[in-house]
Design an enzyme around this catalytic site. Sequence first.
Site, PDB file in Angstrom:
ATOM      1  N   HIS A   1      47.556  51.427  31.577  1.00 43.59           N
ATOM      2  CA  HIS A   1      48.307  50.644  32.567  1.00 43.59           C
ATOM      3  C   HIS A   1      47.364  49.772  33.389  1.00 43.59           C
ATOM      4  O   HIS A   1      47.605  48.565  33.559  1.00 43.59           O
ATOM      5  CB  HIS A   1      49.086  51.602  33.480  1.00 43.59           C
ATOM      6  N   GLU A   2      46.279  50.362  33.889  1.00 43.70           N
ATOM      7  CA  GLU A   2      45.326  49.611  34.717  1.00 43.70           C
ATOM      8  C   GLU A   2      44.498  48.638  33.887  1.00 43.70           C
ATOM      9  O   GLU A   2      44.219  47.519  34.329  1.00 43.70           O
ATOM     10  CB  GLU A   2      44.409  50.578  35.476  1.00 43.70           C
TER      11      GLU A   2
ATOM     12  N   HIS B   1      46.505  45.541  33.339  1.00 41.87           N
ATOM     13  CA  HIS B   1      46.477  44.672  34.520  1.00 41.87           C
ATOM     14  C   HIS B   1      45.190  43.840  34.542  1.00 41.87           C
ATOM     15  O   HIS B   1      45.223  42.622  34.757  1.00 41.87           O
ATOM     16  CB  HIS B   1      46.536  45.507  35.805  1.00 41.87           C
TER      17      HIS B   1
END
Length: 227
Positions: free
Chosen positions: A27-28, A31
């Site tokens: 997820h990070e 980003h």
Amino acid sequence: MNDFNFILAIQKLSYSFIPVLLGIILHEVAHGYAAMKQGDYTAYMSGRITMNPIPHIDPMGLVVFLFTAMFSPFVFGWAKPVPVNYRYFKDIRKGIFYVSAAGPLANLFLACFFALLFYLLALIPTNILGMYSGSFEFLFQMCTVGVWANIGLMWINLIPIPPLDGSKLLMTFMPAQMAYKYADFERYGMIVLMILIFTGIFGYIITPFIKGTVFAILTLFNFIFGV
């Protein structure tokens, strides 16, 4: 009885560890990678576009993950947010939208990956499954958690409460002045989120979305595999 429950909790932690950790880190990373594509290399220069878990670890997020993995029906946790500098974006609104959407989409992709792995494992002949029943049971459990936990992470982050991704996605459609005022709510956002979680309102709101998405994914793979 207590020893038995503890053993079950450790087992749940063991097959939750990989899919949830992957979901939180990916997820990070998503980003940071999306930010890099928009012209901001801050996450890359900070060493955050990596699947190595160490740079991503948030102590409180890790504690919450361990606790929920052992004692809660829903597994949850978080990593340190990747640093993003919007000033480097070629188009700020479009950049914020892409970066904010990248994390939840990464969780959706990972959920589909675990669903695919589950169905591929189910194609293994029964006699082989029986010979290694313990190992395959572990893998099936891991895939199940991988689907549910990553869809959960996706929908949690899509909630439009600052600083969650959903709030940033919503702000890209707001007039500038309204978006700035909405962003100021971030200082209270986590408090509101914790209140919603501990009062049970959070689960009441988000559970139908999680169940509906998991059902849609399983229906798709049932169709693909002719189940």
